[in-house]
Design a protein around this motif. Structure first.
Motif, PDB file in Angstrom:
ATOM      1  N   LEU A 142      -1.632  -1.194  -3.972  1.00  0.00           N
ATOM      2  CA  LEU A 142      -2.679  -0.222  -3.659  1.00  0.00           C
ATOM      3  C   LEU A 142      -2.025   1.155  -3.588  1.00  0.00           C
ATOM      4  O   LEU A 142      -1.029   1.330  -2.882  1.00  0.00           O
ATOM      5  CB  LEU A 142      -3.326  -0.526  -2.310  1.00  0.00           C
TER       6      LEU A 142
ATOM      7  N   SER B  57      -9.771  -1.644   2.111  1.00  0.00           N
ATOM      8  CA  SER B  57      -9.942  -1.732   0.669  1.00  0.00           C
ATOM      9  C   SER B  57     -10.764  -2.962   0.284  1.00  0.00           C
ATOM     10  O   SER B  57     -10.635  -4.031   0.897  1.00  0.00           O
ATOM     11  CB  SER B  57      -8.568  -1.808  -0.008  1.00  0.00           C
ATOM     12  N   PRO B  58     -11.596  -2.851  -0.739  1.00  0.00           N
ATOM     13  CA  PRO B  58     -12.334  -4.025  -1.238  1.00  0.00           C
ATOM     14  C   PRO B  58     -11.421  -5.173  -1.611  1.00  0.00           C
ATOM     15  O   PRO B  58     -11.829  -6.338  -1.570  1.00  0.00           O
ATOM     16  CB  PRO B  58     -13.068  -3.474  -2.464  1.00  0.00           C
ATOM     17  N   LEU B  59     -10.173  -4.858  -1.951  1.00  0.00           N
ATOM     18  CA  LEU B  59      -9.209  -5.900  -2.298  1.00  0.00           C
ATOM     19  C   LEU B  59      -8.999  -6.882  -1.158  1.00  0.00           C
ATOM     20  O   LEU B  59      -8.697  -8.064  -1.383  1.00  0.00           O
ATOM     21  CB  LEU B  59      -7.865  -5.247  -2.679  1.00  0.00           C
TER      22      LEU B  59
ATOM     23  N   ALA C 260       0.862  -1.180   0.000  1.00  0.00           N
ATOM     24  CA  ALA C 260       0.000   0.000   0.000  1.00  0.00           C
ATOM     25  C   ALA C 260       0.899   1.230   0.000  1.00  0.00           C
ATOM     26  O   ALA C 260       1.639   1.461   0.959  1.00  0.00           O
ATOM     27  CB  ALA C 260      -0.906  -0.006   1.229  1.00  0.00           C
TER      28      ALA C 260
ATOM     29  N   GLU D 159     -11.273  -7.665   1.308  1.00  0.00           N
ATOM     30  CA  GLU D 159     -12.478  -8.250   1.874  1.00  0.00           C
ATOM     31  C   GLU D 159     -12.367  -9.781   1.876  1.00  0.00           C
ATOM     32  O   GLU D 159     -11.813 -10.373   0.958  1.00  0.00           O
ATOM     33  CB  GLU D 159     -13.713  -7.827   1.056  1.00  0.00           C
TER      34      GLU D 159
ATOM     35  N   LEU E 143      -2.584   4.963  -2.357  1.00  0.00           N
ATOM     36  CA  LEU E 143      -3.471   5.718  -1.476  1.00  0.00           C
ATOM     37  C   LEU E 143      -3.544   7.198  -1.818  1.00  0.00           C
ATOM     38  O   LEU E 143      -4.377   7.921  -1.276  1.00  0.00           O
ATOM     39  CB  LEU E 143      -3.035   5.543  -0.023  1.00  0.00           C
TER      40      LEU E 143
ATOM     41  N   ARG F  73      -6.812   2.701   5.724  1.00  0.00           N
ATOM     42  CA  ARG F  73      -7.366   2.759   4.383  1.00  0.00           C
ATOM     43  C   ARG F  73      -7.013   1.520   3.574  1.00  0.00           C
ATOM     44  O   ARG F  73      -7.842   1.012   2.803  1.00  0.00           O
ATOM     45  CB  ARG F  73      -6.875   4.033   3.680  1.00  0.00           C
ATOM     46  N   ALA F  74      -5.805   1.041   3.730  1.00  0.00           N
ATOM     47  CA  ALA F  74      -5.398  -0.151   2.978  1.00  0.00           C
ATOM     48  C   ALA F  74      -6.223  -1.370   3.375  1.00  0.00           C
ATOM     49  O   ALA F  74      -6.729  -2.112   2.518  1.00  0.00           O
ATOM     50  CB  ALA F  74      -3.913  -0.420   3.200  1.00  0.00           C
TER      51      ALA F  74
END
Length: 350
Positions: A72, A90-92, A44, A94, A74, A86-87
Protein backbone atom coordinates in the motif's frame (compact mmCIF):
# COMPACT_ATOMS: atom_id res chain seq x y z
CA UNK A 1 -11.24 -19.46 8.34
CA UNK A 2 -10.19 -16.31 10.21
CA UNK A 3 -8.14 -13.62 8.51
CA UNK A 4 -5.14 -11.81 10.01
CA UNK A 5 -3.17 -8.96 8.45
CA UNK A 6 0.40 -8.35 9.57
CA UNK A 7 0.80 -4.66 8.69
CA UNK A 8 4.25 -3.10 8.55
CA UNK A 9 4.33 0.69 8.32
CA UNK A 10 7.44 1.73 6.42
CA UNK A 11 9.15 5.09 6.12
CA UNK A 12 12.58 5.08 4.46
CA UNK A 13 13.23 1.65 5.92
CA UNK A 14 14.61 -0.21 2.90
CA UNK A 15 17.50 -1.59 4.97
CA UNK A 16 15.14 -3.04 7.56
CA UNK A 17 12.76 -4.43 4.94
CA UNK A 18 15.58 -6.22 3.19
CA UNK A 19 16.80 -7.63 6.50
CA UNK A 20 13.54 -8.60 8.22
CA UNK A 21 10.62 -8.81 5.78
CA UNK A 22 11.61 -12.21 4.28
CA UNK A 23 11.62 -13.68 7.80
CA UNK A 24 8.23 -12.19 8.60
CA UNK A 25 6.79 -13.79 5.47
CA UNK A 26 8.50 -17.11 6.10
CA UNK A 27 7.28 -17.35 9.71
CA UNK A 28 3.75 -16.06 9.14
CA UNK A 29 2.24 -17.03 5.79
CA UNK A 30 0.91 -20.29 4.40
CA UNK A 31 1.87 -23.41 6.32
CA UNK A 32 3.40 -21.22 9.04
CA UNK A 33 0.13 -19.39 9.75
CA UNK A 34 -1.81 -20.28 12.91
CA UNK A 35 -4.23 -23.13 12.39
CA UNK A 36 -7.54 -21.94 11.01
CA UNK A 37 -6.11 -18.54 10.10
CA UNK A 38 -5.25 -16.99 6.74
CA UNK A 39 -2.39 -14.50 7.09
CA UNK A 40 -1.52 -11.66 4.73
CA UNK A 41 1.57 -9.48 5.11
CA UNK A 42 0.96 -5.86 4.10
CA UNK A 43 3.63 -3.16 3.81
CA UNK A 44 2.12 0.33 4.00
CA UNK A 45 4.61 2.87 2.72
CA UNK A 46 4.42 6.25 4.44
CA UNK A 47 5.81 8.36 1.59
CA UNK A 48 9.33 6.94 1.58
CA UNK A 49 12.00 8.71 -0.47
CA UNK A 50 14.55 5.90 -0.39
CA UNK A 51 14.44 2.72 -2.48
CA UNK A 52 11.82 0.95 -0.35
CA UNK A 53 8.97 0.93 -2.86
CA UNK A 54 11.22 -0.02 -5.77
CA UNK A 55 12.69 -2.93 -3.81
CA UNK A 56 9.26 -4.13 -2.66
CA UNK A 57 7.88 -3.95 -6.19
CA UNK A 58 10.86 -5.85 -7.59
CA UNK A 59 10.87 -8.48 -4.84
CA UNK A 60 7.15 -9.03 -4.21
CA UNK A 61 5.34 -7.34 -7.06
CA UNK A 62 4.46 -10.26 -9.30
CA UNK A 63 3.61 -13.93 -9.38
CA UNK A 64 3.23 -15.88 -6.15
CA UNK A 65 5.16 -13.33 -4.14
CA UNK A 66 2.47 -10.71 -4.79
CA UNK A 67 0.05 -12.97 -2.92
CA UNK A 68 2.37 -13.20 0.07
CA UNK A 69 3.12 -9.47 0.45
CA UNK A 70 0.74 -6.66 -0.49
CA UNK A 71 2.00 -3.11 -0.94
CA UNK A 72 0.00 0.00 0.00
CA UNK A 73 1.45 3.40 -0.90
CA UNK A 74 0.12 6.26 1.22
CA UNK A 75 1.73 9.08 -0.74
CA UNK A 76 3.29 11.03 2.12
CA UNK A 77 4.42 10.64 5.71
CA UNK A 78 1.36 10.66 7.97
CA UNK A 79 3.35 9.61 11.03
CA UNK A 80 2.88 6.37 12.93
CA UNK A 81 -0.70 7.21 13.87
CA UNK A 82 -1.98 8.58 10.57
CA UNK A 83 -0.12 5.98 8.55
CA UNK A 84 -1.65 3.06 10.38
CA UNK A 85 -5.12 4.61 10.43
CA UNK A 86 -5.08 5.02 6.67
CA UNK A 87 -3.56 1.62 6.01
CA UNK A 88 -6.03 -0.29 8.17
CA UNK A 89 -8.96 1.62 6.70
CA UNK A 90 -7.96 0.52 3.19
CA UNK A 91 -10.47 -1.58 1.22
CA UNK A 92 -7.66 -4.13 0.97
CA UNK A 93 -8.14 -4.93 4.66
CA UNK A 94 -11.90 -5.16 4.79
CA UNK A 95 -13.19 -8.39 6.28
CA UNK A 96 -10.15 -9.12 8.45
CA UNK A 97 -10.59 -10.41 12.00
CA UNK A 98 -7.21 -9.34 13.41
CA UNK A 99 -4.67 -6.62 12.73
CA UNK A 100 -1.07 -7.02 13.82
CA UNK A 101 0.92 -3.79 13.84
CA UNK A 102 4.59 -4.66 13.33
CA UNK A 103 7.59 -2.36 13.10
CA UNK A 104 9.85 -2.82 10.11
CA UNK A 105 12.87 -3.34 12.41
CA UNK A 106 11.48 -6.44 14.16
CA UNK A 107 12.82 -9.95 13.66
CA UNK A 108 10.14 -12.56 14.30
CA UNK A 109 10.65 -16.19 15.24
CA UNK A 110 9.09 -19.47 14.14
CA UNK A 111 5.65 -20.02 15.64
CA UNK A 112 5.34 -16.47 16.92
CA UNK A 113 1.78 -15.85 15.72
CA UNK A 114 0.10 -18.96 17.09
CA UNK A 115 0.23 -18.12 20.82
CA UNK A 116 -0.94 -14.55 20.15
CA UNK A 117 -3.98 -15.66 18.16
CA UNK A 118 -4.76 -18.34 20.75
CA UNK A 119 -4.85 -15.68 23.47
CA UNK A 120 -7.57 -13.77 21.61
CA UNK A 121 -9.50 -16.87 20.63
CA UNK A 122 -9.41 -18.25 24.14
CA UNK A 123 -10.88 -15.24 25.97
CA UNK A 124 -13.37 -12.78 24.50
CA UNK A 125 -12.41 -10.21 27.15
CA UNK A 126 -8.88 -9.87 25.72
CA UNK A 127 -8.81 -7.05 23.20
CA UNK A 128 -5.11 -6.88 22.36
CA UNK A 129 -1.99 -8.91 22.99
CA UNK A 130 1.77 -8.61 22.51
CA UNK A 131 4.74 -11.00 22.41
CA UNK A 132 7.81 -10.86 24.60
CA UNK A 133 10.27 -8.44 23.06
CA UNK A 134 14.03 -8.84 23.26
CA UNK A 135 16.78 -6.63 21.91
CA UNK A 136 18.11 -7.40 18.45
CA UNK A 137 21.70 -6.53 19.32
CA UNK A 138 21.72 -7.69 22.95
CA UNK A 139 19.58 -10.74 22.37
CA UNK A 140 19.65 -12.04 25.93
CA UNK A 141 18.18 -8.76 27.23
CA UNK A 142 14.70 -7.34 27.01
CA UNK A 143 14.10 -4.53 24.52
CA UNK A 144 13.38 -1.02 25.76
CA UNK A 145 10.18 -0.35 23.80
CA UNK A 146 8.07 -3.23 25.12
CA UNK A 147 10.04 -5.87 27.05
CA UNK A 148 7.52 -8.26 28.65
CA UNK A 149 4.60 -5.83 28.80
CA UNK A 150 3.92 -2.21 29.66
CA UNK A 151 2.63 -0.59 32.86
CA UNK A 152 2.05 2.91 34.22
CA UNK A 153 2.55 4.58 37.60
CA UNK A 154 0.44 7.03 39.59
CA UNK A 155 1.98 10.03 37.80
CA UNK A 156 1.53 8.61 34.32
CA UNK A 157 5.11 7.49 33.72
CA UNK A 158 5.23 4.31 31.61
CA UNK A 159 7.59 1.41 32.35
CA UNK A 160 7.86 -2.24 31.40
CA UNK A 161 8.10 -5.67 32.92
CA UNK A 162 11.84 -5.96 32.28
CA UNK A 163 12.67 -2.27 31.77
CA UNK A 164 12.49 0.65 34.20
CA UNK A 165 13.52 3.94 32.58
CA UNK A 166 16.97 3.26 31.12
CA UNK A 167 17.65 0.03 33.02
CA UNK A 168 16.95 -3.04 30.88
CA UNK A 169 16.98 -6.46 32.54
CA UNK A 170 18.48 -9.66 31.23
CA UNK A 171 15.80 -12.16 30.24
CA UNK A 172 16.27 -15.18 32.51
CA UNK A 173 12.71 -16.41 32.25
CA UNK A 174 11.60 -14.34 35.25
CA UNK A 175 8.66 -12.85 33.32
CA UNK A 176 7.58 -15.85 31.26
CA UNK A 177 4.13 -16.03 32.84
CA UNK A 178 1.33 -14.60 30.66
CA UNK A 179 -0.48 -11.79 32.45
CA UNK A 180 -2.52 -8.63 32.03
CA UNK A 181 -0.52 -5.50 31.24
CA UNK A 182 -1.62 -1.90 30.95
CA UNK A 183 -0.21 -1.37 27.49
CA UNK A 184 1.23 -3.38 24.65
CA UNK A 185 4.00 -1.96 22.49
CA UNK A 186 3.01 -0.67 19.08
CA UNK A 187 6.13 -2.37 17.68
CA UNK A 188 4.27 -5.72 17.77
CA UNK A 189 0.60 -5.36 18.72
CA UNK A 190 -2.18 -7.80 17.79
CA UNK A 191 -5.68 -6.35 18.17
CA UNK A 192 -9.17 -7.43 17.20
CA UNK A 193 -10.05 -5.60 13.99
CA UNK A 194 -13.58 -4.87 15.19
CA UNK A 195 -12.22 -3.13 18.30
CA UNK A 196 -9.72 -1.15 16.25
CA UNK A 197 -12.55 0.16 14.11
CA UNK A 198 -14.86 0.83 17.07
CA UNK A 199 -12.21 2.87 18.88
CA UNK A 200 -11.23 4.76 15.73
CA UNK A 201 -7.67 3.42 15.64
CA UNK A 202 -4.82 5.59 16.88
CA UNK A 203 -5.25 9.23 17.85
CA UNK A 204 -3.60 11.18 15.03
CA UNK A 205 -2.93 14.17 17.27
CA UNK A 206 -0.07 12.13 18.76
CA UNK A 207 1.72 11.64 15.38
CA UNK A 208 4.15 9.21 17.03
CA UNK A 209 5.01 7.96 20.56
CA UNK A 210 2.60 7.08 23.40
CA UNK A 211 -0.22 6.49 20.91
CA UNK A 212 -0.33 2.76 21.66
CA UNK A 213 -0.58 3.44 25.40
CA UNK A 214 -3.54 5.73 24.74
CA UNK A 215 -5.14 3.03 22.57
CA UNK A 216 -4.68 0.38 25.25
CA UNK A 217 -6.08 2.70 27.92
CA UNK A 218 -9.19 3.12 25.77
CA UNK A 219 -9.42 -0.66 25.47
CA UNK A 220 -9.38 -1.01 29.27
CA UNK A 221 -12.05 1.66 29.56
CA UNK A 222 -14.22 -0.27 27.11
CA UNK A 223 -13.98 -3.30 29.39
CA UNK A 224 -11.33 -5.23 27.45
CA UNK A 225 -8.02 -6.53 28.73
CA UNK A 226 -4.52 -6.25 27.28
CA UNK A 227 -2.13 -9.16 27.83
CA UNK A 228 1.40 -10.32 27.09
CA UNK A 229 2.15 -13.85 25.88
CA UNK A 230 5.87 -14.48 26.52
CA UNK A 231 5.77 -17.79 24.62
CA UNK A 232 5.80 -15.67 21.47
CA UNK A 233 9.19 -13.95 21.06
CA UNK A 234 10.41 -11.22 18.72
CA UNK A 235 13.63 -9.20 18.52
CA UNK A 236 13.50 -5.43 18.05
CA UNK A 237 16.27 -3.13 16.82
CA UNK A 238 14.54 0.01 18.14
CA UNK A 239 14.96 3.66 17.18
CA UNK A 240 14.69 2.90 13.49
CA UNK A 241 12.64 5.99 12.62
CA UNK A 242 13.58 8.25 15.56
CA UNK A 243 16.55 7.31 17.77
CA UNK A 244 16.70 7.92 21.52
CA UNK A 245 19.47 10.46 20.87
CA UNK A 246 16.99 12.77 19.15
CA UNK A 247 15.51 15.75 21.07
CA UNK A 248 12.47 15.32 18.81
CA UNK A 249 11.80 11.97 20.49
CA UNK A 250 12.04 13.59 23.94
CA UNK A 251 9.65 16.33 22.84
CA UNK A 252 7.04 13.87 21.54
CA UNK A 253 7.27 11.67 24.63
CA UNK A 254 6.66 14.53 27.07
CA UNK A 255 3.97 16.24 24.99
CA UNK A 256 2.09 13.05 24.20
CA UNK A 257 2.28 11.71 27.74
CA UNK A 258 0.42 14.79 28.95
CA UNK A 259 -2.09 14.39 26.14
CA UNK A 260 -2.71 10.76 27.10
CA UNK A 261 -3.37 11.71 30.73
CA UNK A 262 -5.61 14.60 29.74
CA UNK A 263 -7.71 12.37 27.49
CA UNK A 264 -8.22 9.52 29.92
CA UNK A 265 -8.31 11.04 33.41
CA UNK A 266 -11.09 12.97 35.07
CA UNK A 267 -10.45 16.71 35.15
CA UNK A 268 -9.81 16.72 38.88
CA UNK A 269 -7.35 13.83 38.73
CA UNK A 270 -5.54 15.34 35.76
CA UNK A 271 -5.14 18.67 37.57
CA UNK A 272 -3.68 16.91 40.62
CA UNK A 273 -1.28 14.79 38.57
CA UNK A 274 -0.20 17.69 36.38
CA UNK A 275 0.65 19.82 39.41
CA UNK A 276 3.20 17.22 40.49
CA UNK A 277 4.41 16.44 37.00
CA UNK A 278 5.13 20.09 36.26
CA UNK A 279 7.68 20.17 39.06
CA UNK A 280 9.26 16.82 38.20
CA UNK A 281 9.50 17.57 34.50
CA UNK A 282 11.02 20.99 35.24
CA UNK A 283 13.73 19.25 37.28
CA UNK A 284 14.28 16.86 34.39
CA UNK A 285 14.72 19.78 32.00
CA UNK A 286 17.10 21.45 34.44
CA UNK A 287 19.10 18.24 34.72
CA UNK A 288 19.47 18.08 30.94
CA UNK A 289 20.73 21.67 30.86
CA UNK A 290 23.20 21.16 33.70
CA UNK A 291 24.58 18.18 31.77
CA UNK A 292 25.04 20.38 28.70
CA UNK A 293 22.14 18.74 26.81
CA UNK A 294 20.32 21.99 26.19
CA UNK A 295 18.32 20.72 23.21
CA UNK A 296 16.78 18.02 25.40
CA UNK A 297 15.95 20.48 28.18
CA UNK A 298 14.26 22.71 25.63
CA UNK A 299 12.38 19.69 24.26
CA UNK A 300 10.78 19.07 27.68
CA UNK A 301 9.68 22.70 27.95
CA UNK A 302 8.32 22.72 24.39
CA UNK A 303 6.44 19.51 25.10
CA UNK A 304 4.53 21.19 27.94
CA UNK A 305 4.04 24.41 26.00
CA UNK A 306 2.72 22.74 22.85
CA UNK A 307 0.43 20.44 24.77
CA UNK A 308 -1.37 23.46 26.21
CA UNK A 309 -1.18 25.85 23.25
CA UNK A 310 -1.44 23.60 20.18
CA UNK A 311 -2.59 20.11 21.04
CA UNK A 312 -5.06 20.08 23.93
CA UNK A 313 -8.09 21.48 22.12
CA UNK A 314 -7.84 18.88 19.38
CA UNK A 315 -7.97 15.91 21.74
CA UNK A 316 -11.09 13.79 22.05
CA UNK A 317 -11.69 13.29 25.76
CA UNK A 318 -13.72 10.30 26.78
CA UNK A 319 -17.27 10.90 27.97
CA UNK A 320 -16.63 8.89 31.11
CA UNK A 321 -13.07 9.79 32.06
CA UNK A 322 -11.85 7.58 34.86
CA UNK A 323 -9.60 8.08 37.85
CA UNK A 324 -7.12 5.33 36.95
CA UNK A 325 -6.84 1.98 35.15
CA UNK A 326 -7.36 -1.24 37.13
CA UNK A 327 -5.01 -1.74 40.07
CA UNK A 328 -3.49 -4.92 38.71
CA UNK A 329 -1.89 -2.97 35.85
CA UNK A 330 -1.23 0.28 37.74
CA UNK A 331 1.67 0.95 40.09
CA UNK A 332 0.13 3.25 42.69
CA UNK A 333 3.41 4.82 43.74
CA UNK A 334 6.04 6.79 41.83
CA UNK A 335 8.29 4.68 39.66
CA UNK A 336 10.72 7.62 39.46
CA UNK A 337 11.17 7.74 43.25
CA UNK A 338 11.62 3.97 43.46
CA UNK A 339 14.18 4.19 40.70
CA UNK A 340 16.13 6.94 42.47
CA UNK A 341 16.47 4.82 45.62
CA UNK A 342 17.82 1.88 43.64
CA UNK A 343 14.70 -0.21 42.93
CA UNK A 344 15.36 -0.70 39.25
CA UNK A 345 13.74 -4.03 38.47
CA UNK A 346 10.10 -4.70 37.78
CA UNK A 347 9.90 -7.27 40.55
CA UNK A 348 10.54 -4.41 43.00
CA UNK A 349 7.65 -2.39 41.62
CA UNK A 350 4.52 -4.53 41.41
Amino acid sequence: MERLAVVILNWNGEEFLRRFLPGVVECSVGIHAPEGCEVTVVVADNGSTDGSVAWLTESYGSGGDSLRVALLTLGRNYGFTGGYNRALASPLLEGYDYFLLLNSDVEVTAGWLGPLVEALRGDASVGAVMPKMRGYERREYFEYAGAAGGFIDALGYPFCRGRIFGTVERDEGQYDTPRDVFWATGAALLIRAALWRRLGGLDEAFFAHMEEIDLCWRLWREGYRVTVVPRAVVYHVGGGALPASSPRKTYLNFRNNLAMLYKNLSRGRFAAVYGVRLGIDFLQALGYCLAGRFAFGAAVVRGHRDFWLRMRRGLARGEASVAWPPGRVLYRGSVALRYLVGRRKFENMM
